[in-house]
Design a protein around this motif. Structure first.
Motif, mmCIF file in Angstrom:
data_model
loop_
_atom_site.group_PDB
_atom_site.id
_atom_site.type_symbol
_atom_site.label_atom_id
_atom_site.label_comp_id
_atom_site.label_asym_id
_atom_site.label_seq_id
_atom_site.Cartn_x
_atom_site.Cartn_y
_atom_site.Cartn_z
ATOM 1 N N ASP A 277 37.204 32.797 -60.707
ATOM 2 C CA ASP A 277 36.915 34.226 -60.841
ATOM 3 C C ASP A 277 38.095 35.038 -60.296
ATOM 4 O O ASP A 277 38.289 35.110 -59.092
ATOM 5 N N PRO A 278 38.892 35.641 -61.154
ATOM 6 C CA PRO A 278 40.092 36.362 -60.686
ATOM 7 C C PRO A 278 39.775 37.557 -59.803
ATOM 8 O O PRO A 278 40.618 38.032 -59.065
ATOM 9 N N GLU A 279 38.541 38.081 -59.882
ATOM 10 C CA GLU A 279 38.202 39.253 -59.090
ATOM 11 C C GLU A 279 37.794 38.899 -57.668
ATOM 12 O O GLU A 279 37.585 39.770 -56.840
ATOM 13 N N ARG A 280 37.669 37.595 -57.375
ATOM 14 C CA ARG A 280 37.195 37.197 -56.047
ATOM 15 C C ARG A 280 38.229 36.373 -55.293
ATOM 16 O O ARG A 280 37.885 35.579 -54.433
ATOM 17 N N HIS A 281 39.464 36.544 -55.608
ATOM 18 C CA HIS A 281 40.509 35.925 -54.813
ATOM 19 C C HIS A 281 41.805 36.706 -54.967
ATOM 20 O O HIS A 281 42.028 37.386 -55.965
ATOM 21 N N ILE A 282 42.627 36.617 -53.942
ATOM 22 C CA ILE A 282 43.953 37.219 -53.984
ATOM 23 C C ILE A 282 44.966 36.172 -53.533
ATOM 24 O O ILE A 282 44.710 35.408 -52.598
ATOM 25 N N ILE A 283 46.080 36.111 -54.234
ATOM 26 C CA ILE A 283 47.130 35.151 -53.890
ATOM 27 C C ILE A 283 47.849 35.629 -52.634
ATOM 28 O O ILE A 283 48.277 36.779 -52.556
ATOM 29 N N ILE A 284 47.948 34.741 -51.641
ATOM 30 C CA ILE A 284 48.632 35.108 -50.393
ATOM 31 C C ILE A 284 49.987 34.423 -50.264
ATOM 32 O O ILE A 284 50.811 34.839 -49.448
ATOM 33 N N ASP A 285 50.235 33.374 -51.053
ATOM 34 C CA ASP A 285 51.508 32.663 -50.938
ATOM 35 C C ASP A 285 51.787 31.868 -52.209
ATOM 36 O O ASP A 285 50.855 31.423 -52.891
ATOM 37 N N THR B 48 43.979 42.053 -45.409
ATOM 38 C CA THR B 48 44.904 41.109 -46.045
ATOM 39 C C THR B 48 45.639 41.768 -47.206
ATOM 40 O O THR B 48 46.857 41.607 -47.355
ATOM 41 N N LYS B 49 44.918 42.502 -48.023
ATOM 42 C CA LYS B 49 45.556 43.193 -49.147
ATOM 43 C C LYS B 49 46.633 44.160 -48.651
ATOM 44 O O LYS B 49 47.743 44.201 -49.200
ATOM 45 N N ALA B 50 46.297 44.931 -47.622
ATOM 46 C CA ALA B 50 47.264 45.903 -47.092
ATOM 47 C C ALA B 50 48.454 45.193 -46.461
ATOM 48 O O ALA B 50 49.607 45.622 -46.629
ATOM 49 N N TRP B 51 48.189 44.105 -45.735
ATOM 50 C CA TRP B 51 49.272 43.365 -45.077
ATOM 51 C C TRP B 51 50.209 42.754 -46.107
ATOM 52 O O TRP B 51 51.430 42.808 -45.964
ATOM 53 N N LEU B 52 49.662 42.181 -47.166
ATOM 54 C CA LEU B 52 50.492 41.592 -48.216
ATOM 55 C C LEU B 52 51.346 42.651 -48.900
ATOM 56 O O LEU B 52 52.508 42.415 -49.242
ATOM 57 N N ALA B 53 50.761 43.843 -49.092
ATOM 58 C CA ALA B 53 51.505 44.913 -49.763
ATOM 59 C C ALA B 53 52.672 45.424 -48.916
ATOM 60 O O ALA B 53 53.677 45.891 -49.450
ATOM 61 N N SER B 54 52.530 45.294 -47.589
ATOM 62 C CA SER B 54 53.561 45.839 -46.705
ATOM 63 C C SER B 54 54.512 44.779 -46.161
ATOM 64 O O SER B 54 55.483 45.125 -45.482
ATOM 65 N N THR B 55 54.243 43.517 -46.456
ATOM 66 C CA THR B 55 55.051 42.431 -45.898
ATOM 67 C C THR B 55 55.795 41.716 -47.010
ATOM 68 O O THR B 55 55.159 41.126 -47.896
ATOM 69 N N PRO B 56 57.088 41.727 -47.004
ATOM 70 C CA PRO B 56 57.857 41.051 -48.064
ATOM 71 C C PRO B 56 57.583 39.551 -48.075
ATOM 72 O O PRO B 56 57.389 38.944 -47.019
ATOM 73 N N THR B 57 57.577 38.984 -49.263
ATOM 74 C CA THR B 57 57.435 37.541 -49.380
ATOM 75 C C THR B 57 58.715 36.878 -48.897
ATOM 76 O O THR B 57 59.806 37.289 -49.300
ATOM 77 N N PRO B 58 58.585 35.852 -47.999
ATOM 78 C CA PRO B 58 59.806 35.202 -47.490
ATOM 79 C C PRO B 58 60.637 34.605 -48.609
ATOM 80 O O PRO B 58 60.118 34.146 -49.597
#
Length: 302
Positions: A157-165, A292-302
């Motif tokens: 279900d794409p609406e119930r997960h967000i990619i973190i890495d 988590t969504k806000a942190w991912l949006a503000s933190t560059p991917t290494p």
């Protein structure tokens, strides 16, 4: 069960006990002095105890009054803490969040997300448990966990997960192996190797992902042994049983006798997601997801 006294009268008595003055207590409570006297007298009658000794010159606590003042003051502190904690829990600022993670999530951005969230919400306790991706999905449906960190490929279900890495596959092999000094390898370079991989019961999703990438390259891996967790796989590789493939984030955790080599094929990748079943806006799980969504949006991917 002993009936509790009127709390408003008890609070008035505590102020008198603190100030040892009806006049000072009245000023502190912003009420008339006779009202303070009536409240204390009513409390004494309610309890059947003499709490204060009054003279024209001073007010003092009796032994019963001193003990009540000490214990009731502590009880009110606990009551205020309980109300505050309840309000925090209702707004997602306190309580226990139960989360699970798969073996390949361990060295992903999951750890930093949890640490940053606990810095923001120090009253929250995050309990984490190791589970396979498939076990997590079942636990989420049963309501046994609030959130899961797992392979994105396991999510339907794409609406119930967000990619973190996102990670590249990484070849793990003994430093004595001929490929150990390579700066990068292709999956095709591994076609003739003996492989040790995670067991199908606990690594089903990653096995499917890995074998699919190999098939796309033109071969099926020659699997000679299996292990339930990463330490077992690393031990098998150290013993010379074969090579294995894990995620690139594990490179820094490899033993000194093993090398981690990037697999450079464009399709040799996978991602880790934060997954949930349902949550209420403002709930503890909901706050973690929004954080988590806000942190991912503000933190560059290494």
């Amino acid at each position: 069960m002993t009936r509790l006294p009127n709390l408003e009268r008890l609070q008035t008595f505590l102020v008198v006990a603190q100030t040892l003055s009806f006049r000072a207590a009245a000023q502190k409570l912003f009420i008339a002095q006779p009202a303070v006297s009536r409240a204390v007298k009513a409390l004494e009658e309610e309890l059947g105890l003499v709490l204060l000794t009054r003279t024209t010159r001073q007010v003092s606590l009796t032994a019963a009054g001193a003990l009540l003042a000490e214990k009731a003051s502590l009880a009110f502190d606990q009551l205020h803490l309980a109300v505050r904690s309840a309000r925090q829990a209702a707004t997602g600022e306190a309580g226990t969040l139960v989360a699970s993670y798969s073996a390949l999530s361990t060295h992903s951005r999951m750890s930093e997300i949890v640490v940053r969230f606990k810095e923001k919400c120090p009253q929250v306790r995050v309990s984490t448990y190791l589970m396979s991706s498939e076990e997590q999905l079942l636990a989420l449906k049963r309501g046994e966990i609030d959130l899961g960190f797992m392979l994105s490929v396991a999510c339907s279900d794409p609406e119930r997960h967000i990619i973190i890495d996102r990670e590249q596959f990484m070849l793990v092999l003994p430093r004595s192996h001929a490929l150990a000094s390579a700066s990068g390898v292709h999956l095709a370079d591994l076609a003739g190797e003996s492989w040790v991989v995670g067991s199908i019961s606990r690594w089903r999703s990653f096995r499917a992902l890995l074998e699919g990438a190999c098939v796309k390259t033109g071969f099926l891996p020659k699997i000679v042994d299996e292990g339930d967790d990463i330490p077992v796989l690393l031990r098998l590789v150290s013993m010379g049983m074969g090579i294995t493939v894990l995620g690139s984030s594990l490179r820094g955790a490899l033993p000194a006798n093993l090398a981690g080599i990037p697999i450079v094929d464009a399709h040799a990748t996978f991602s880790i997601s934060l997954v949930w079943e349902d949550y209420l806006a403002g709930s503890l799980a909901g706050n973690f997801i929004e954080f988590t969504k806000a942190w991912l949006a503000s933190t560059p991917t290494p």
